[in-house]
Design a protein around this motif. Sequence first.
Motif, PDB file in Angstrom:
ATOM      1  N   SER A 125       2.047  -7.429  -4.533  1.00 30.45           N
ATOM      2  CA  SER A 125       3.293  -7.732  -5.259  1.00 30.45           C
ATOM      3  C   SER A 125       4.328  -6.632  -5.063  1.00 30.45           C
ATOM      4  O   SER A 125       5.164  -6.405  -5.927  1.00 30.45           O
ATOM      5  CB  SER A 125       2.999  -7.931  -6.748  1.00 30.45           C
ATOM      6  N   ARG A 158      -3.919 -10.259  -3.310  1.00 29.36           N
ATOM      7  CA  ARG A 158      -2.518 -10.635  -3.132  1.00 29.36           C
ATOM      8  C   ARG A 158      -1.641  -9.497  -3.630  1.00 29.36           C
ATOM      9  O   ARG A 158      -1.792  -9.039  -4.761  1.00 29.36           O
ATOM     10  CB  ARG A 158      -2.192 -11.906  -3.912  1.00 29.36           C
ATOM     11  N   THR A 191       5.626  -0.442  -1.645  1.00 26.92           N
ATOM     12  CA  THR A 191       6.507  -0.723  -0.516  1.00 26.92           C
ATOM     13  C   THR A 191       6.892   0.544   0.242  1.00 26.92           C
ATOM     14  O   THR A 191       7.390   1.505  -0.350  1.00 26.92           O
ATOM     15  CB  THR A 191       7.776  -1.440  -1.001  1.00 26.92           C
ATOM     16  N   ARG A 224      -1.131  -4.873   1.765  1.00 25.68           N
ATOM     17  CA  ARG A 224      -0.556  -6.069   1.141  1.00 25.68           C
ATOM     18  C   ARG A 224       0.411  -5.724   0.020  1.00 25.68           C
ATOM     19  O   ARG A 224       1.204  -6.575  -0.398  1.00 25.68           O
ATOM     20  CB  ARG A 224      -1.680  -6.998   0.669  1.00 25.68           C
ATOM     21  N   GLU A 225       0.337  -4.475  -0.452  1.00 28.52           N
ATOM     22  CA  GLU A 225       1.334  -3.991  -1.414  1.00 28.52           C
ATOM     23  C   GLU A 225       2.532  -3.353  -0.711  1.00 28.52           C
ATOM     24  O   GLU A 225       3.458  -2.907  -1.368  1.00 28.52           O
ATOM     25  CB  GLU A 225       0.705  -2.974  -2.370  1.00 28.52           C
TER      26      GLU A 225
END
Length: 294
Positions: free
Chosen positions: A46, A44, A50, A73-74
Amino acid sequence: MADDRPQDPTTRHPRPEFPQQEQEHPGWTGPMDPPPDHGEESYRGSGLLTDRATLLTGGDSGIGRAVAIAFAREGADVVFTHLPEEEKEARETARLVEEAGRTAVPVACDIREEDRCRELVDRAVAEFGRIDVLVNNAAYQMSQPDGIGAISTEQFDRVVRTNLYGMFWLCRMSLPHMRPGASIINTTSVQAYKPSPHLLDYAMTKGAIVTFTQGLAQMVAGDGIRVNAVAPGPVWTPLIPATLPDTAEFGKQAPLGRPAQPAEMAPAYVFLASQRASFITAEVLNATGGTPLP
């Protein structure tokens, strides 16, 4: 859904003995028993990476696939390499990256060739306009239990050109496209410090990667670019049944009593690429399952 509760690391993932299995190089994920965990169901993000423009070698399977999933996913976009014969594996990695809402660009590329490395960097820059993270992960090994006399010049050349030449060329070619805050992460190995005799040539290159990482980090520190490495211990990837004669007890020698799953390596790469590691450069993050290293 990920389970972040404390778990016993010795039993969290499968332990040897495994079924004996062999594959032709470069190996495939599908036939492996037990199947590798790349974090498909567990990782997951967080937002640590980005919009990072990432260039990753060896992203079709194993540690590379796990890194691609975690980076996506990051929040990162990923250009990643695979060998031509690994196109099916590469498509699965691309699907997982795109499922996370990020751009995936699989590129068939043999990094033993300087021109192919140049084309790869040009492709990444054409896609993203820059390179924020370079992960040198692709590697080649082949067990030779009969000693140095069994290591042919052809094998030695392939090991060195894949593990060292490709990394050198990609670093040299990528740096002009990196800005302050960018990061290079190389994959070394526990073999750099505790070489297995049957992997002599491979272990030699992994030792060289440690030295290269530490030297390059000092060279580019003033440019605001960090260079680090991850040193995995035994990891359950397709390279294992494709290059080792005995898979039944693979990883049993680690103090935790089992090999790592690729998903367990990915967080180290995420950390080193992120701003949480902003004061960390010229370091090797050891993820060996308890084997003490210098």
